[in-house]
Motif scaffolding. Structure first.
Motif, PDB file in Angstrom:
ATOM      1  N   GLN A 147       1.156  -1.197   0.204  1.00 33.12           N
ATOM      2  CA  GLN A 147       0.171  -0.105   0.357  1.00 33.12           C
ATOM      3  C   GLN A 147       1.002   1.005   0.051  1.00 33.12           C
ATOM      4  N   PHE A 148       0.836   2.227  -1.018  1.00 37.22           N
ATOM      5  CA  PHE A 148       1.511   3.285  -0.990  1.00 37.22           C
ATOM      6  C   PHE A 148       0.994   4.332  -0.803  1.00 37.22           C
ATOM      7  N   PHE A 149       1.195   4.989  -0.367  1.00 33.41           N
ATOM      8  CA  PHE A 149       0.617   6.313   0.126  1.00 33.41           C
ATOM      9  C   PHE A 149       1.284   7.617  -0.567  1.00 33.41           C
ATOM     10  N   PHE A 159       1.090   5.380  -9.252  1.00 32.49           N
ATOM     11  CA  PHE A 159       0.187   3.938  -9.755  1.00 32.49           C
ATOM     12  C   PHE A 159       1.023   3.711 -11.206  1.00 32.49           C
ATOM     13  N   ASP A 160       1.490   4.403 -11.945  1.00 38.70           N
ATOM     14  CA  ASP A 160       2.334   3.862 -13.631  1.00 38.70           C
ATOM     15  C   ASP A 160       3.553   3.025 -13.027  1.00 38.70           C
ATOM     16  N   TYR A 161       4.560   4.143 -11.916  1.00 41.40           N
ATOM     17  CA  TYR A 161       6.056   3.286 -11.458  1.00 41.40           C
ATOM     18  C   TYR A 161       5.044   1.773 -10.834  1.00 41.40           C
ATOM     19  N   TRP A 162       4.422   1.818 -10.339  1.00 37.78           N
ATOM     20  CA  TRP A 162       4.361   1.091  -9.359  1.00 37.78           C
ATOM     21  C   TRP A 162       3.707  -0.486 -11.001  1.00 37.78           C
ATOM     22  N   LYS A 163       3.032   0.035 -11.197  1.00 33.04           N
ATOM     23  CA  LYS A 163       2.281  -1.084 -12.142  1.00 33.04           C
ATOM     24  C   LYS A 163       3.528  -1.499 -13.151  1.00 33.04           C
ATOM     25  N   GLU A 164       4.726  -0.899 -14.063  1.00 33.14           N
ATOM     26  CA  GLU A 164       5.782  -1.312 -14.753  1.00 33.14           C
ATOM     27  C   GLU A 164       6.053  -2.014 -13.689  1.00 33.14           C
ATOM     28  N   LYS A 165       6.658  -1.522 -12.540  1.00 34.20           N
ATOM     29  CA  LYS A 165       7.686  -2.221 -11.772  1.00 34.20           C
ATOM     30  C   LYS A 165       6.961  -3.716 -10.949  1.00 34.20           C
ATOM     31  N   ARG A 166       6.736  -3.833 -11.111  1.00 30.79           N
ATOM     32  CA  ARG A 166       5.687  -5.330 -10.911  1.00 30.79           C
ATOM     33  C   ARG A 166       5.423  -6.141 -11.737  1.00 30.79           C
ATOM     34  N   PHE A 167       4.893  -5.411 -12.933  1.00 29.33           N
ATOM     35  CA  PHE A 167       5.137  -6.613 -14.554  1.00 29.33           C
ATOM     36  C   PHE A 167       6.875  -6.714 -14.420  1.00 29.33           C
ATOM     37  N   GLU A 168       7.588  -5.534 -14.332  1.00 30.22           N
ATOM     38  CA  GLU A 168       8.883  -6.154 -15.389  1.00 30.22           C
ATOM     39  C   GLU A 168       9.751  -7.265 -13.583  1.00 30.22           C
ATOM     40  N   GLY A 206      -3.060  -7.816  -8.710  1.00 33.16           N
ATOM     41  CA  GLY A 206      -3.808  -6.524  -8.924  1.00 33.16           C
ATOM     42  C   GLY A 206      -2.607  -5.330  -9.349  1.00 33.16           C
ATOM     43  N   ILE A 207      -3.005  -4.583 -10.073  1.00 34.53           N
ATOM     44  CA  ILE A 207      -2.712  -2.863  -9.354  1.00 34.53           C
ATOM     45  C   ILE A 207      -3.037  -1.854  -9.190  1.00 34.53           C
ATOM     46  N   HIS A 208      -4.457  -1.390  -8.030  1.00 35.94           N
ATOM     47  CA  HIS A 208      -5.250  -0.306  -8.295  1.00 35.94           C
ATOM     48  C   HIS A 208      -5.671   0.207  -7.494  1.00 35.94           C
ATOM     49  N   TRP A 209      -5.780   1.312  -7.807  1.00 40.35           N
ATOM     50  CA  TRP A 209      -5.795   2.697  -7.693  1.00 40.35           C
ATOM     51  C   TRP A 209      -6.972   2.971  -6.884  1.00 40.35           C
ATOM     52  N   VAL A 268      -1.902   4.228  -4.309  1.00 34.96           N
ATOM     53  CA  VAL A 268      -1.568   2.911  -4.429  1.00 34.96           C
ATOM     54  C   VAL A 268      -1.177   1.185  -4.364  1.00 34.96           C
ATOM     55  N   GLU A 269      -2.166   0.562  -4.636  1.00 30.58           N
ATOM     56  CA  GLU A 269      -2.047  -1.034  -4.303  1.00 30.58           C
ATOM     57  C   GLU A 269      -1.204  -2.059  -5.197  1.00 30.58           C
ATOM     58  N   THR A 270      -0.912  -2.699  -4.104  1.00 28.03           N
ATOM     59  CA  THR A 270       0.529  -4.152  -5.806  1.00 28.03           C
ATOM     60  C   THR A 270      -0.576  -4.778  -4.774  1.00 28.03           C
ATOM     61  N   SER A 271      -0.729  -5.942  -4.703  1.00 26.60           N
ATOM     62  CA  SER A 271      -1.868  -7.373  -4.130  1.00 26.60           C
ATOM     63  C   SER A 271      -1.495  -8.200  -4.648  1.00 26.60           C
ATOM     64  N   GLY A 272      -1.155  -9.437  -4.627  1.00 30.02           N
ATOM     65  CA  GLY A 272      -0.703 -10.461  -5.532  1.00 30.02           C
ATOM     66  C   GLY A 272      -0.533 -12.376  -4.583  1.00 30.02           C
ATOM     67  N   GLY A 273      -0.690 -12.896  -4.628  1.00 32.03           N
ATOM     68  CA  GLY A 273      -0.392 -14.242  -3.961  1.00 32.03           C
ATOM     69  C   GLY A 273       0.626 -15.085  -4.347  1.00 32.03           C
ATOM     70  N   VAL A 274       1.136 -15.078  -2.396  1.00 26.47           N
ATOM     71  CA  VAL A 274       2.326 -16.361  -2.482  1.00 26.47           C
ATOM     72  C   VAL A 274       2.290 -17.844  -3.148  1.00 26.47           C
ATOM     73  N   ASP A 275       0.655 -18.433  -2.627  1.00 20.73           N
ATOM     74  CA  ASP A 275       0.612 -19.782  -3.017  1.00 20.73           C
ATOM     75  C   ASP A 275      -0.209 -19.601  -4.385  1.00 20.73           C
ATOM     76  N   ARG A 276      -0.595 -18.394  -5.675  1.00 22.32           N
ATOM     77  CA  ARG A 276      -0.812 -18.490  -6.944  1.00 22.32           C
ATOM     78  C   ARG A 276       0.485 -18.207  -7.131  1.00 22.32           C
ATOM     79  N   THR A 277       1.547 -17.337  -6.666  1.00 19.06           N
ATOM     80  CA  THR A 277       3.112 -17.545  -7.463  1.00 19.06           C
ATOM     81  C   THR A 277       3.488 -18.330  -7.484  1.00 19.06           C
ATOM     82  N   PHE A 278       3.255 -19.284  -6.488  1.00 15.30           N
ATOM     83  CA  PHE A 278       3.925 -21.207  -5.972  1.00 15.30           C
ATOM     84  C   PHE A 278       3.838 -21.915  -7.098  1.00 15.30           C
ATOM     85  N   LEU A 279       2.356 -21.314  -7.573  1.00 15.14           N
ATOM     86  CA  LEU A 279       1.646 -23.146  -8.254  1.00 15.14           C
ATOM     87  C   LEU A 279       2.401 -22.292  -9.918  1.00 15.14           C
ATOM     88  N   ASN A 280       2.313 -20.881 -10.105  1.00 16.35           N
ATOM     89  CA  ASN A 280       2.505 -20.377 -11.715  1.00 16.35           C
ATOM     90  C   ASN A 280       4.244 -20.580 -11.933  1.00 16.35           C
TER      91      ASN A 280
END
Length: 454
Positions: A214-216, A226-235, A280-283, A316-328
């Motif tokens: 959660q980025f304040f 929002f654009d910064y964290w969106k690209e950062k997480r994708f990379e 998810g990258i959320h506004w 700005v929120e970036t929210s993902g899953g440890v377990d989903r990352t494990f599976l993927n």
């Protein structure tokens, strides 16, 4: 000198059936069904010896990337149980629901939003064609109670998402860590959802682990961050997978956006199940802090130390899953490589070396030569202080290589007769099966350079 095993030309890996991942997880000790001796519990899993190592590596790498490398991001670890008013303020008590229907004929249950449109219109089961019941609403929050005396216990909930702790601790973090906006708070933690239709191994569970940032920010800087964290997480995700063409963004349509959100994106990964959300990258605007201010009666506004402007920070929120990352990662890494001579195919997990559960296996060439065994055990004992190392002297060397390939071990160290003469060992690399000679005293540095993130 470098040697290479007879490796076939690399081909595009087909999508892996989920059944093969399930079989591998059970056979090699990555994931087990919870309470299996009692018949299991749907949507809940335990992690075995290799699974817990992989999961820990995934967590550590995320934390290193998100917290350690950013001076303006700190971490917390919040409790699973919170005050029940938290979930009223967040909207979960009222809105965290699924609408479900049952087939009157085959008794299967479906979420309405997962049914094909034609089945919704016809009110027919997509499996057997039977008539569907009227929709019913189920709240996904798991209830629990605090207190020991019946009638005096307080009903609350296991947290349905981990991020709420960040909003609850935001003011404490702000004051105790002397952070200034813009700054972020990270957390990795368990969440619980009373999923009615869990499935596909770890993809949809009732108990799972999330990671959140959660980025304040000041409202005027929302788009920039929002654009910064969106690209950062994708990379970040691109950096840990092999099939980079199977990763993309999906922008939420107007009908999917929360009322406070200008935009939202899902990072999706393509498997045999189709394109599925990974993160998810959320506004989130000022929705969360404003709601908790309202329900708690506490002022969660921020005063800029220079301009003295007072405002509720946007998030700005970036929210993902440890377990989903494990599976993927398992799905992405799994490959069955045909043998050029027509023998049994080589099953290999092409996991990123920094994430692999075992970094190196130490293998004496022969079990009946004590000098080889003694030297191999000595090397293993030194390496295991630096990284996860396995010692294996059972079966022929080719079979031992294959065992390590199947669990994703990036390097195998073979102690052979040349080792006794010149103090060098053979280091075999997993993906290309190249082999090089490395001096024993140089081996730790050689491996650390290749299996440590930096």
């Amino acid at each position: 000198m470098t040697q290479t095993e007879n490796k076939p030309a690399t081909q595009e890996t087909p999508f892996v059936p989920i059944e093969k991942i399930v079989a591998l997880c059970k056979r090699r000790g990555f994931v087990y069904p919870n309470s299996e001796i009692y018949g299991g519990v749907s949507g809940i899993y335990d992690f075995g010896p290799l699974g817990v190592e992989l999961r820990n590596n995934i967590r550590r790498f995320w934390w290193w990337s998100m917290v350690q490398l950013h001076d303006n991001v700190v971490g917390i670890e919040g409790a699973i149980i919170t005050h029940p008013r938290v979930w009223e303020a967040s909207g979960h008590v009222e809105n965290f629901v699924d609408r479900l229907v049952d087939c009157k004929n085959c008794k299967r249950r479906f979420r309405i939003d997962h049914l094909p449109p034609e089945n919704v219109i016809s009110n027919r089961c997509p499996v057997c064609g039977g008539e569907l019941t009227e929709p019913r609403t189920f709240n996904l929050l798991m209830e629990t109670y605090l207190g020991v005396v019946e009638g005096e216990r307080m009903k609350t909930y296991l947290r349905g998402e981990a991020c709420q702790n960040i909003y609850l601790d935001y003011d404490n973090v702000l004051k105790s860590s002397r952070m200034q906006i813009p700054f972020g708070i990270c957390q990795i933690g368990k969440a619980f959802r009373n999923e009615v239709t869990p499935g596909n191994l770890l993809f949809r569970q009732r108990e799972f682990e999330q990671w959140d940032l959660q980025f304040f920010v000041h409202p005027s800087e929302m788009q920039q961050w929002f654009d910064y964290w969106k690209e950062k997480r994708f990379e970040w995700y691109r950096g840990i997978i092999n099939h980079k063409d199977r990763l993309h963004f999906r922008e939420h349509g107007p009908d999917e956006l929360a009322h406070y959100a200008k935009q939202a994106f899902d990072i999706e990964y393509q498997t045999i199940l189709g394109w599925q959300e990974w993160e998810g990258i959320h506004w989130r605007q000022d929705w969360d802090l404003s709601r908790h201010s309202e329900y708690s009666g506490q002022d969660l506004s921020y005063t800029d130390p220079i301009t003295k402007e007072k405002y509720i920070p946007w998030i700005v929120e970036t929210s993902g899953g440890v377990d989903r990352t494990f599976l993927n990662l398992l799905i992405d890494a799994y490959e069955e490589e045909p043998d050029p001579s027509g023998k049994e195919a080589r099953t290999v997990l092409r996991l990123h070396p920094t994430l692999a559960p075992v970094k190196v296996a130490v293998l004496p060439l022969q079990k009946n030569k004590e000098e080889l065994l003694t030297t191999a055990r000595s090397i293993h004992n030194k390496l295991k202080r630096l990284m996860v190392s396995q010692y294996d002297d059972v079966a022929n060397i080719g079979r031992r290589y294959r065992r390590q390939d199947e669990i994703g071990t990036p390097y195998c160290v073979t102690v052979d007769f040349q080792t006794l003469d010149d103090g060098t060992v053979t280091v075999r690399e997993r993906d290309h099966m190249t082999q090089v000679r490395v001096a024993i005293d140089e081996l730790p540095a050689y491996l650390l350079e290749r299996v440590t993130w930096h």
